[in-house]
Motif scaffolding. Structure first.
Motif, PDB file in Angstrom:
ATOM      1  N   LYS A  58     126.608  -9.145  46.744  1.00 39.72           N
ATOM      2  CA  LYS A  58     125.874  -7.968  47.224  1.00 39.72           C
ATOM      3  C   LYS A  58     124.414  -8.113  46.804  1.00 39.72           C
ATOM      4  CE  LYS A  58     127.033  -5.196  43.130  1.00 39.72           C
ATOM      5  NZ  LYS A  58     127.626  -3.940  42.633  1.00 39.72           N
ATOM      6  N   ASP A  59     123.529  -7.366  47.464  1.00 40.72           N
ATOM      7  CA  ASP A  59     122.109  -7.452  47.131  1.00 40.72           C
ATOM      8  C   ASP A  59     121.910  -7.285  45.629  1.00 40.72           C
ATOM      9  OD1 ASP A  59     121.897  -7.577  49.826  1.00 40.72           O
ATOM     10  OD2 ASP A  59     120.756  -5.725  50.092  1.00 40.72           O
ATOM     11  N   LYS A  60     121.091  -8.178  45.056  1.00 43.72           N
ATOM     12  CA  LYS A  60     120.890  -8.143  43.603  1.00 43.72           C
ATOM     13  C   LYS A  60     119.405  -8.114  43.262  1.00 43.72           C
ATOM     14  CE  LYS A  60     124.945 -10.179  41.391  1.00 43.72           C
ATOM     15  NZ  LYS A  60     125.091  -9.083  40.414  1.00 43.72           N
ATOM     16  N   GLU A  61     119.105  -7.517  42.126  1.00 45.68           N
ATOM     17  CA  GLU A  61     117.741  -7.546  41.613  1.00 45.68           C
ATOM     18  C   GLU A  61     117.328  -8.994  41.377  1.00 45.68           C
ATOM     19  OE1 GLU A  61     115.582  -5.032  40.995  1.00 45.68           O
ATOM     20  OE2 GLU A  61     117.002  -3.545  41.790  1.00 45.68           O
ATOM     21  N   PHE A  62     116.074  -9.291  41.693  1.00 45.94           N
ATOM     22  CA  PHE A  62     115.577 -10.661  41.550  1.00 45.94           C
ATOM     23  C   PHE A  62     115.764 -11.169  40.122  1.00 45.94           C
ATOM     24  CE2 PHE A  62     111.951 -13.519  40.576  1.00 45.94           C
ATOM     25  CZ  PHE A  62     112.314 -14.583  41.391  1.00 45.94           C
ATOM     26  N   SER A  63     115.479 -10.315  39.138  1.00 49.61           N
ATOM     27  CA  SER A  63     115.594 -10.737  37.736  1.00 49.61           C
ATOM     28  C   SER A  63     117.033 -11.115  37.387  1.00 49.61           C
ATOM     29  CB  SER A  63     115.097  -9.635  36.804  1.00 49.61           C
ATOM     30  OG  SER A  63     115.829  -8.436  37.021  1.00 49.61           O
ATOM     31  N   ASP A  64     118.021 -10.400  37.971  1.00 48.81           N
ATOM     32  CA  ASP A  64     119.430 -10.718  37.717  1.00 48.81           C
ATOM     33  C   ASP A  64     119.796 -12.072  38.328  1.00 48.81           C
ATOM     34  OD1 ASP A  64     119.782  -8.316  36.401  1.00 48.81           O
ATOM     35  OD2 ASP A  64     120.458  -7.254  38.201  1.00 48.81           O
ATOM     36  N   VAL A  65     119.264 -12.335  39.516  1.00 51.58           N
ATOM     37  CA  VAL A  65     119.527 -13.603  40.183  1.00 51.58           C
ATOM     38  C   VAL A  65     118.938 -14.764  39.387  1.00 51.58           C
ATOM     39  CG1 VAL A  65     119.059 -14.991  42.257  1.00 51.58           C
ATOM     40  CG2 VAL A  65     119.704 -12.583  42.484  1.00 51.58           C
ATOM     41  N   VAL A  66     117.741 -14.562  38.858  1.00 53.23           N
ATOM     42  CA  VAL A  66     117.096 -15.602  38.043  1.00 53.23           C
ATOM     43  C   VAL A  66     117.946 -15.922  36.820  1.00 53.23           C
ATOM     44  CG1 VAL A  66     115.072 -16.166  36.643  1.00 53.23           C
ATOM     45  CG2 VAL A  66     114.782 -15.040  38.854  1.00 53.23           C
ATOM     46  N   GLN A  67     118.481 -14.877  36.204  1.00 55.47           N
ATOM     47  CA  GLN A  67     119.342 -15.084  35.037  1.00 55.47           C
ATOM     48  C   GLN A  67     120.584 -15.898  35.414  1.00 55.47           C
ATOM     49  OE1 GLN A  67     120.390 -11.495  32.930  1.00 55.47           O
ATOM     50  NE2 GLN A  67     121.940 -12.514  31.698  1.00 55.47           N
ATOM     51  N   MET A  68     121.161 -15.615  36.590  1.00 52.14           N
ATOM     52  CA  MET A  68     122.325 -16.362  37.066  1.00 52.14           C
ATOM     53  C   MET A  68     121.964 -17.828  37.312  1.00 52.14           C
ATOM     54  SD  MET A  68     123.740 -13.491  39.761  1.00 52.14           S
ATOM     55  CE  MET A  68     124.845 -14.638  40.606  1.00 52.14           C
ATOM     56  N   LEU A  69     120.772 -18.053  37.858  1.00 49.02           N
ATOM     57  CA  LEU A  69     120.327 -19.427  38.110  1.00 49.02           C
ATOM     58  C   LEU A  69     120.222 -20.218  36.812  1.00 49.02           C
ATOM     59  CD1 LEU A  69     117.503 -18.792  40.754  1.00 49.02           C
ATOM     60  CD2 LEU A  69     119.702 -19.896  41.173  1.00 49.02           C
ATOM     61  N   GLU A  70     119.729 -19.553  35.774  1.00 46.69           N
ATOM     62  CA  GLU A  70     119.596 -20.213  34.477  1.00 46.69           C
ATOM     63  C   GLU A  70     120.970 -20.473  33.862  1.00 46.69           C
ATOM     64  OE1 GLU A  70     116.489 -19.922  30.805  1.00 46.69           O
ATOM     65  OE2 GLU A  70     117.433 -18.053  31.411  1.00 46.69           O
ATOM     66  N   GLU A  71     121.882 -19.530  34.000  1.00 48.33           N
ATOM     67  CA  GLU A  71     123.231 -19.691  33.452  1.00 48.33           C
ATOM     68  C   GLU A  71     123.979 -20.839  34.126  1.00 48.33           C
ATOM     69  OE1 GLU A  71     124.911 -15.847  34.012  1.00 48.33           O
ATOM     70  OE2 GLU A  71     123.949 -14.972  32.233  1.00 48.33           O
ATOM     71  N   LYS A  72     123.711 -21.055  35.415  1.00 48.17           N
ATOM     72  CA  LYS A  72     124.375 -22.128  36.158  1.00 48.17           C
ATOM     73  C   LYS A  72     123.607 -23.445  36.064  1.00 48.17           C
ATOM     74  CE  LYS A  72     126.923 -19.347  39.517  1.00 48.17           C
ATOM     75  NZ  LYS A  72     128.240 -19.927  39.177  1.00 48.17           N
ATOM     76  N   ASN A  73     122.543 -23.460  35.234  1.00 45.72           N
ATOM     77  CA  ASN A  73     121.741 -24.671  34.993  1.00 45.72           C
ATOM     78  C   ASN A  73     121.042 -25.185  36.247  1.00 45.72           C
ATOM     79  OD1 ASN A  73     122.415 -24.875  32.200  1.00 45.72           O
ATOM     80  ND2 ASN A  73     124.402 -25.707  32.783  1.00 45.72           N
ATOM     81  N   ILE A  74     120.800 -24.292  37.213  1.00 41.59           N
ATOM     82  CA  ILE A  74     120.004 -24.663  38.377  1.00 41.59           C
ATOM     83  C   ILE A  74     118.528 -24.693  37.984  1.00 41.59           C
ATOM     84  CG2 ILE A  74     119.332 -24.019  40.731  1.00 41.59           C
ATOM     85  CD1 ILE A  74     122.190 -25.018  40.490  1.00 41.59           C
ATOM     86  N   ILE A  75     118.122 -23.774  37.097  1.00 42.73           N
ATOM     87  CA  ILE A  75     116.774 -23.791  36.526  1.00 42.73           C
ATOM     88  C   ILE A  75     116.904 -23.848  35.007  1.00 42.73           C
ATOM     89  CG2 ILE A  75     115.756 -22.531  38.466  1.00 42.73           C
ATOM     90  CD1 ILE A  75     115.744 -20.020  36.706  1.00 42.73           C
ATOM     91  N   ASP A  76     115.868 -24.349  34.371  1.00 45.16           N
ATOM     92  CA  ASP A  76     115.889 -24.492  32.916  1.00 45.16           C
ATOM     93  C   ASP A  76     115.214 -23.334  32.189  1.00 45.16           C
ATOM     94  OD1 ASP A  76     117.261 -26.929  32.710  1.00 45.16           O
ATOM     95  OD2 ASP A  76     115.443 -28.026  33.212  1.00 45.16           O
ATOM     96  N   ASN A  77     114.267 -22.675  32.880  1.00 44.72           N
ATOM     97  CA  ASN A  77     113.478 -21.664  32.183  1.00 44.72           C
ATOM     98  C   ASN A  77     113.212 -20.499  33.127  1.00 44.72           C
ATOM     99  OD1 ASN A  77     111.081 -20.235  31.109  1.00 44.72           O
ATOM    100  ND2 ASN A  77     111.113 -21.869  29.568  1.00 44.72           N
ATOM    101  N   SER A 103     120.329 -26.804  44.224  1.00 42.27           N
ATOM    102  CA  SER A 103     120.480 -27.987  43.387  1.00 42.27           C
ATOM    103  C   SER A 103     119.431 -27.963  42.296  1.00 42.27           C
ATOM    104  CB  SER A 103     120.317 -29.253  44.234  1.00 42.27           C
ATOM    105  OG  SER A 103     120.115 -30.390  43.405  1.00 42.27           O
ATOM    106  N   ASN A 104     119.769 -28.475  41.119  1.00 45.62           N
ATOM    107  CA  ASN A 104     118.765 -28.556  40.061  1.00 45.62           C
ATOM    108  C   ASN A 104     117.769 -29.672  40.313  1.00 45.62           C
ATOM    109  OD1 ASN A 104     120.435 -30.734  39.541  1.00 45.62           O
ATOM    110  ND2 ASN A 104     120.422 -30.459  37.331  1.00 45.62           N
ATOM    111  N   LYS A 105     117.963 -30.406  41.414  1.00 42.42           N
ATOM    112  CA  LYS A 105     116.972 -31.396  41.826  1.00 42.42           C
ATOM    113  C   LYS A 105     115.841 -30.743  42.622  1.00 42.42           C
ATOM    114  CE  LYS A 105     118.806 -35.227  40.244  1.00 42.42           C
ATOM    115  NZ  LYS A 105     118.114 -36.110  39.309  1.00 42.42           N
ATOM    116  N   MET A 106     116.071 -29.493  43.068  1.00 43.67           N
ATOM    117  CA  MET A 106     115.028 -28.770  43.788  1.00 43.67           C
ATOM    118  C   MET A 106     113.955 -28.310  42.810  1.00 43.67           C
ATOM    119  SD  MET A 106     117.299 -26.278  46.241  1.00 43.67           S
ATOM    120  CE  MET A 106     118.179 -26.877  47.684  1.00 43.67           C
ATOM    121  N   ASP A 107     112.697 -28.319  43.256  1.00 48.62           N
ATOM    122  CA  ASP A 107     111.677 -27.708  42.409  1.00 48.62           C
ATOM    123  C   ASP A 107     111.687 -26.196  42.658  1.00 48.62           C
ATOM    124  OD1 ASP A 107     110.167 -27.171  44.718  1.00 48.62           O
ATOM    125  OD2 ASP A 107     109.034 -29.031  44.532  1.00 48.62           O
ATOM    126  N   PHE A 108     110.900 -25.471  41.878  1.00 49.44           N
ATOM    127  CA  PHE A 108     110.935 -24.012  41.960  1.00 49.44           C
ATOM    128  C   PHE A 108     110.581 -23.511  43.362  1.00 49.44           C
ATOM    129  CE2 PHE A 108     110.023 -23.424  37.132  1.00 49.44           C
ATOM    130  CZ  PHE A 108     111.329 -23.789  36.872  1.00 49.44           C
TER     131      PHE A 108
END
Length: 354
Positions: A58-77, A103-108
């Motif tokens: 479902k639609d999510k706050e951007f900050s929550d999505v960023v946290q999920m990306l970090e938890e899944k190791n798609i982004i480092d910071n 993919s974590n090979k993608m840049d930001f």
């Protein structure tokens, strides 16, 4: 009075120059920073590639999505990712629900482009690759879903070098990826290339083939390819889950006693046909995969196995079984024995030729 005006003008000019220098410095710094983010990010992550179907229900706050990306190791910071988004994309308050391939090979920048591109996000095709399919059969499934033709898929499979730890140093040859494309349900973007699809399936295998499985393979002095070869035979021969480890024990026992495996599935792989009963002529086919004529394992897997068969290949039951024969065609269950005469009688009893 005139001097005061000149002084005021000089102050304004100095302020403008100062702000200009600051703005230019910040802009240049950010541009260098953006580039360095992409380069350092990719360099840092060379050790392990992660690709993922990133599902937002479902639609999510951007900050929550960023946290999920970090938890899944798609982004480092997460802080740097938010800063990059703010500078180059402006405010992003909400990320719409959907399935995103990341993919974590993608840049930001690439990640932000995927998260904000509604058209790409909605054109997702779900593909189920079931256990036991060969590369050709996987190609047929993908073609039926609107991706590259089977011929194009096989061309890529048999001509492209894929940089994965389990293929380290192996030359590209016909069907060299057989056994490594992990069966699962995938979400691919419409128009995805065969190469990207193959990479997804290889990465999934890398996730499934855990350190524990690697350790067990090492204990048994088996290469990854040998484990998958045993698993692929189990996958093609066995339908009843409880029999996988029993069939595995038969394979190990026959290898240990230097008896040819005599598995019909390996001959069918060579013949590339679907048939219920092999003929005597079929059993004479000249091939390294013909386990009626050759001892030991075939040179490579004959299908792409699921986790259950891979685990069975590494965990055979402790038995003295050397033979098995189908006892129920509908259920697919087998009769196991260590006695050749008993085996022959069972074939007569269950009306089986091979």
């Amino acid at each position: 009075m005139k001097n005061q005006k000149l002084e005021a003008i000089n102050i304004v000019i100095n302020v403008m120059i100062t702000f200009g220098i600051i703005f230019s410095g910040v802009f240049i710094t950010l541009k260098v920073y953006e580039t360095s983010l992409s380069i350092s990010d990719n360099m840092f992550r060379e050790k392990e590639e992660i690709e993922s179907d990133f599902i937002i229900e479902k639609d999510k706050e951007f900050s929550d999505v960023v946290q999920m990306l970090e938890e899944k190791n798609i982004i480092d910071n997460s802080f740097l990712f938010k800063l990059n988004t703010k500078i180059f994309y402006g405010d992003m308050d909400v990320v719409k629900k959907g399935t995103y391939f990341l993919s974590n090979k993608m840049d930001f920048k690439e990640i932000n482009r995927v998260l904000s591109n509604i058209d790409d996000r909605n054109n997702v095709i779900t593909v189920t690759i079931r256990e036991g399919l060969t590369l050709k059969e996987i190609g047929e499934v993908l073609e039926s879903k609107g991706f590259d033709s089977k011929e194009e898929f096989l061309k890529i499979v048999n001509s492209t070098k894929f940089d994965k730890w389990f293929l380290d140093g192996e030359e590209v040859r016909t069907n060299y990826l057989e056994g490594f494309l992990f069966p699962d349900t995938y979400n691919f973007y419409e128009g995805a290339s065969s190469e990207s699809i193959i990479n997804r399936m290889l990465n999934r295998f890398s996730e499934i083939y855990t350190e524990d499985l690697k350790i067990k393979a090492k204990e048994k002095e088996l290469s990854t390819r040998e484990v998958l070869t045993i698993a692929s035979i189990i996958e093609k021969e066995i339908r009843v889950p409880e029999e996988r480890e029993l069939a595995s024990s038969v394979i190990y026992n026959r290898l240990r006693q230097d008896i040819s495996l005599q598995m019909c599935s390996t001959v069918l792989y060579v013949l590339d046909v679907r048939k219920e009963v092999l003929s005597l002529e079929d059993l004479e086919v000249e091939s390294e995969y013909n386990t009626y004529k050759n001892k030991g394992l075939p040179p490579a897997p004959i299908s792409n196995s699921g986790l259950a068969s891979i685990e069975a290949a590494l965990n055979p039951k402790d038995t003295d079984y050397l033979y098995f024969v189908v006892e129920d065609e509908i259920v697919g269950s087998h009769y196991f024995t260590n006695d050749y005469t008993d085996f022959l009688n069972a074939k007569i009893r269950y009306e089986q030729e091979f």
